[in-house]
Every structure is written in structure tokens, then in C-alpha cells.
Scaffold this motif. Structure first.
Motif, PDB file in Angstrom:
ATOM      1  N   ASP A  76       8.456   3.542  -1.512  1.00 18.58           N
ATOM      2  CA  ASP A  76       7.241   3.291  -2.303  1.00 18.58           C
ATOM      3  C   ASP A  76       6.673   1.923  -1.959  1.00 18.58           C
ATOM      4  O   ASP A  76       5.452   1.738  -1.916  1.00 18.58           O
ATOM      5  CB  ASP A  76       7.532   3.316  -3.808  1.00 18.58           C
ATOM      6  CG  ASP A  76       7.864   4.669  -4.372  1.00 18.58           C
ATOM      7  OD1 ASP A  76       7.605   5.700  -3.708  1.00 18.58           O
ATOM      8  OD2 ASP A  76       8.413   4.704  -5.499  1.00 18.58           O
ATOM      9  N   LEU A  77       7.560   0.951  -1.741  1.00 20.84           N
ATOM     10  CA  LEU A  77       7.095  -0.397  -1.397  1.00 20.84           C
ATOM     11  C   LEU A  77       6.406  -0.419  -0.036  1.00 20.84           C
ATOM     12  O   LEU A  77       5.458  -1.183   0.162  1.00 20.84           O
ATOM     13  CB  LEU A  77       8.252  -1.394  -1.435  1.00 20.84           C
ATOM     14  CG  LEU A  77       8.843  -1.666  -2.815  1.00 20.84           C
ATOM     15  CD1 LEU A  77      10.029  -2.628  -2.692  1.00 20.84           C
ATOM     16  CD2 LEU A  77       7.809  -2.188  -3.786  1.00 20.84           C
ATOM     17  N   VAL A  78       6.856   0.423   0.892  1.00 19.57           N
ATOM     18  CA  VAL A  78       6.181   0.524   2.190  1.00 19.57           C
ATOM     19  C   VAL A  78       4.758   1.036   1.972  1.00 19.57           C
ATOM     20  O   VAL A  78       3.790   0.482   2.513  1.00 19.57           O
ATOM     21  CB  VAL A  78       6.955   1.437   3.163  1.00 19.57           C
ATOM     22  CG1 VAL A  78       6.158   1.685   4.436  1.00 19.57           C
ATOM     23  CG2 VAL A  78       8.318   0.839   3.488  1.00 19.57           C
ATOM     24  N   ALA A  79       4.621   2.085   1.163  1.00 18.62           N
ATOM     25  CA  ALA A  79       3.295   2.635   0.869  1.00 18.62           C
ATOM     26  C   ALA A  79       2.422   1.603   0.157  1.00 18.62           C
ATOM     27  O   ALA A  79       1.242   1.424   0.482  1.00 18.62           O
ATOM     28  CB  ALA A  79       3.438   3.902   0.023  1.00 18.62           C
ATOM     29  N   THR A  80       3.009   0.908  -0.801  1.00 13.62           N
ATOM     30  CA  THR A  80       2.289  -0.125  -1.540  1.00 13.62           C
ATOM     31  C   THR A  80       1.875  -1.259  -0.613  1.00 13.62           C
ATOM     32  O   THR A  80       0.756  -1.791  -0.723  1.00 13.62           O
ATOM     33  CB  THR A  80       3.169  -0.659  -2.685  1.00 13.62           C
ATOM     34  OG1 THR A  80       3.550   0.429  -3.517  1.00 13.62           O
ATOM     35  CG2 THR A  80       2.455  -1.713  -3.502  1.00 13.62           C
ATOM     36  N   ALA A  81       2.759  -1.625   0.306  1.00 12.20           N
ATOM     37  CA  ALA A  81       2.440  -2.683   1.266  1.00 12.20           C
ATOM     38  C   ALA A  81       1.218  -2.304   2.101  1.00 12.20           C
ATOM     39  O   ALA A  81       0.363  -3.152   2.367  1.00 12.20           O
ATOM     40  CB  ALA A  81       3.642  -2.966   2.165  1.00 12.20           C
ATOM     41  N   LEU A  82       1.124  -1.040   2.487  1.00 14.66           N
ATOM     42  CA  LEU A  82      -0.025  -0.609   3.288  1.00 14.66           C
ATOM     43  C   LEU A  82      -1.325  -0.744   2.495  1.00 14.66           C
ATOM     44  O   LEU A  82      -2.286  -1.349   2.964  1.00 14.66           O
ATOM     45  CB  LEU A  82       0.164   0.828   3.766  1.00 14.66           C
ATOM     46  CG  LEU A  82      -1.003   1.423   4.548  1.00 14.66           C
ATOM     47  CD1 LEU A  82      -1.305   0.610   5.809  1.00 14.66           C
ATOM     48  CD2 LEU A  82      -0.726   2.886   4.879  1.00 14.66           C
ATOM     49  N   SER A  83      -1.365  -0.206   1.294  1.00 14.91           N
ATOM     50  CA  SER A  83      -2.621  -0.234   0.532  1.00 14.91           C
ATOM     51  C   SER A  83      -3.007  -1.655   0.130  1.00 14.91           C
ATOM     52  O   SER A  83      -4.185  -2.030   0.210  1.00 14.91           O
ATOM     53  CB  SER A  83      -2.541   0.683  -0.683  1.00 14.91           C
ATOM     54  OG  SER A  83      -1.574   0.245  -1.597  1.00 14.91           O
ATOM     55  N   THR A  84      -2.048  -2.464  -0.284  1.00 15.25           N
ATOM     56  CA  THR A  84      -2.388  -3.824  -0.696  1.00 15.25           C
ATOM     57  C   THR A  84      -2.728  -4.719   0.498  1.00 15.25           C
ATOM     58  O   THR A  84      -3.536  -5.639   0.378  1.00 15.25           O
ATOM     59  CB  THR A  84      -1.275  -4.469  -1.548  1.00 15.25           C
ATOM     60  OG1 THR A  84      -0.047  -4.482  -0.819  1.00 15.25           O
ATOM     61  CG2 THR A  84      -1.093  -3.720  -2.858  1.00 15.25           C
ATOM     62  N   CYS A  85      -2.155  -4.430   1.648  1.00 14.69           N
ATOM     63  CA  CYS A  85      -2.492  -5.183   2.857  1.00 14.69           C
ATOM     64  C   CYS A  85      -3.940  -4.893   3.257  1.00 14.69           C
ATOM     65  O   CYS A  85      -4.696  -5.813   3.590  1.00 14.69           O
ATOM     66  CB  CYS A  85      -1.533  -4.820   3.989  1.00 14.69           C
ATOM     67  SG  CYS A  85      -1.777  -5.790   5.497  1.00 14.69           S
ATOM     68  N   ILE A  86      -4.339  -3.632   3.201  1.00  9.77           N
ATOM     69  CA  ILE A  86      -5.725  -3.277   3.514  1.00  9.77           C
ATOM     70  C   ILE A  86      -6.668  -4.026   2.588  1.00  9.77           C
ATOM     71  O   ILE A  86      -7.641  -4.640   3.031  1.00  9.77           O
ATOM     72  CB  ILE A  86      -5.921  -1.753   3.407  1.00  9.77           C
ATOM     73  CG1 ILE A  86      -5.160  -1.037   4.524  1.00  9.77           C
ATOM     74  CG2 ILE A  86      -7.410  -1.388   3.437  1.00  9.77           C
ATOM     75  CD1 ILE A  86      -5.020   0.472   4.328  1.00  9.77           C
ATOM     76  N   LEU A  87      -6.381  -3.990   1.279  1.00 16.37           N
ATOM     77  CA  LEU A  87      -7.233  -4.680   0.311  1.00 16.37           C
ATOM     78  C   LEU A  87      -7.257  -6.186   0.544  1.00 16.37           C
ATOM     79  O   LEU A  87      -8.313  -6.826   0.456  1.00 16.37           O
ATOM     80  CB  LEU A  87      -6.761  -4.380  -1.113  1.00 16.37           C
ATOM     81  CG  LEU A  87      -6.967  -2.954  -1.616  1.00 16.37           C
ATOM     82  CD1 LEU A  87      -6.289  -2.775  -2.969  1.00 16.37           C
ATOM     83  CD2 LEU A  87      -8.440  -2.595  -1.681  1.00 16.37           C
ATOM     84  N   THR A  88      -6.107  -6.764   0.854  1.00 16.43           N
ATOM     85  CA  THR A  88      -6.022  -8.211   1.070  1.00 16.43           C
ATOM     86  C   THR A  88      -6.817  -8.651   2.292  1.00 16.43           C
ATOM     87  O   THR A  88      -7.573  -9.627   2.232  1.00 16.43           O
ATOM     88  CB  THR A  88      -4.546  -8.650   1.206  1.00 16.43           C
ATOM     89  OG1 THR A  88      -3.855  -8.293   0.009  1.00 16.43           O
ATOM     90  CG2 THR A  88      -4.427 -10.140   1.451  1.00 16.43           C
ATOM     91  N   ILE A  89      -6.666  -7.932   3.393  1.00 12.79           N
ATOM     92  CA  ILE A  89      -7.396  -8.290   4.615  1.00 12.79           C
ATOM     93  C   ILE A  89      -8.895  -8.133   4.402  1.00 12.79           C
ATOM     94  O   ILE A  89      -9.693  -8.981   4.815  1.00 12.79           O
ATOM     95  CB  ILE A  89      -6.898  -7.456   5.819  1.00 12.79           C
ATOM     96  CG1 ILE A  89      -5.436  -7.800   6.139  1.00 12.79           C
ATOM     97  CG2 ILE A  89      -7.804  -7.646   7.038  1.00 12.79           C
ATOM     98  CD1 ILE A  89      -5.185  -9.262   6.492  1.00 12.79           C
ATOM     99  N   MET A  90      -9.297  -7.061   3.718  1.00 16.52           N
ATOM    100  CA  MET A  90     -10.722  -6.907   3.401  1.00 16.52           C
ATOM    101  C   MET A  90     -11.194  -8.037   2.488  1.00 16.52           C
ATOM    102  O   MET A  90     -12.307  -8.532   2.641  1.00 16.52           O
ATOM    103  CB  MET A  90     -10.987  -5.549   2.757  1.00 16.52           C
ATOM    104  CG  MET A  90     -10.852  -4.387   3.719  1.00 16.52           C
ATOM    105  SD  MET A  90     -11.462  -2.810   3.077  1.00 16.52           S
ATOM    106  CE  MET A  90     -10.906  -2.803   1.392  1.00 16.52           C
TER     107      MET A  90
END
Length: 133
Positions: free
Chosen positions: A44-58
Motif C-alpha cells: 500500500d505504501l508503494v501505491a501511496t508513494a506513487l500517487s503522492t509523488c505525482i502530486l508533489t512533483i506537480m
């Protein structure tokens, strides 16, 4: 370099501490893998890392341009393999950009999100789909 220390606490639960901030989080094994499912699982943390990384970079790009992304949403769906070896079979992310952005701003943000470090790290190992709204 960032140091994260993790400790097994028994009953398939772990406690991790983020070295720089001291923030802690717990993980549990999911219910479909002998756990209680009371916390995020490691995958779940891997999935969360993906979505929050996208939001952070944007967010970084948006701040650089003076654009407001407050309230931008990302939902991620993690699918596990049904046969051994157990692994993440697919990550699908739906990103809802604010309606006030024009097409050029949306294109810039989408390009940035597609290049987030987590996505780049997982490419070739985990199938991913990003859906932009």
C-alpha cells in the motif's frame, strides 16, 4: 541520503521511523496475506508513494509558475497478483486537476507528474496507468 529505521513489532506489524523528522508510521500485513489489515501494508505504501509523488512533483512545478493546485486529487488502485510469487500486478492512478487550469498548464503538469521519481523507479517492474481528468 535519508535513513529510515524499521522494527518488527510482532503479529505482522512493523514500526518505521523517518530519521530526519522522527515521524513514525506502522504497517500491517493485509487481511488477504495473514494480517489484520489495520494499517497500510508495505505494498500500500508503494501505491501511496506513487500517487503522492505525482502530486508533489506537480506541486513543485505549479509553485514555480504561481499556479494554485490546492485540492488536486489522486486516487490509486493497487492490484496484487493472484498467483505466486506475490507482488504488485498493477497500479492505476486517477489524477483530478483543477478546472481553472488552461490546456497549456494542464500539459505542463501532466508531463511533470509522468516524470515523478517513484514512477521512474517502478517503470519496467510494475505496470502503471495514469488517468488524467
Amino acid at each position: 541520503m535519508t535513513l529510515i529505521e524499521s522494527r518488527y513489532q510482532g503479529q505482522l506489524r512493523c514500526l518505521a521511523q523517518h530519521g530526519p523528522s522522527g515521524t513514525e508510521l506502522e504497517t500491517d500485513a493485509p487481511t488477504d496475506n495473514q494480517g489484520k489489515g489495520e494499517r497500510f501494508s508495505p505494498t500500500d505504501l508503494v501505491a501511496t508513494a506513487l500517487s503522492t509523488c505525482i502530486l508533489t512533483i506537480m506541486g513543485i512545478v505549479a509553485e514555480r509558475h504561481g499556479w494554485d493546485l490546492t485540492g488536486t486529487d489522486a486516487k490509486v488502485e493497487k492490484t496484487m497478483t493472484s498467483e505466486a510469487p506475490r507482488r504488485i500486478a498493477q497500479l492505476s492512478v486517477w489524477i483530478q486537476l483543477p478546472a481553472h487550469l488552461d490546456e497549456q498548464q494542464r500539459a505542463v503538469l501532466m508531463r511533470a507528474g509522468e516524470q515523478c521519481p517513484v514512477k521512474r523507479s517502478l517503470e519496467g517492474a510494475v505496470p502503471m496507468e495514469l488517468h488524467w481528468n
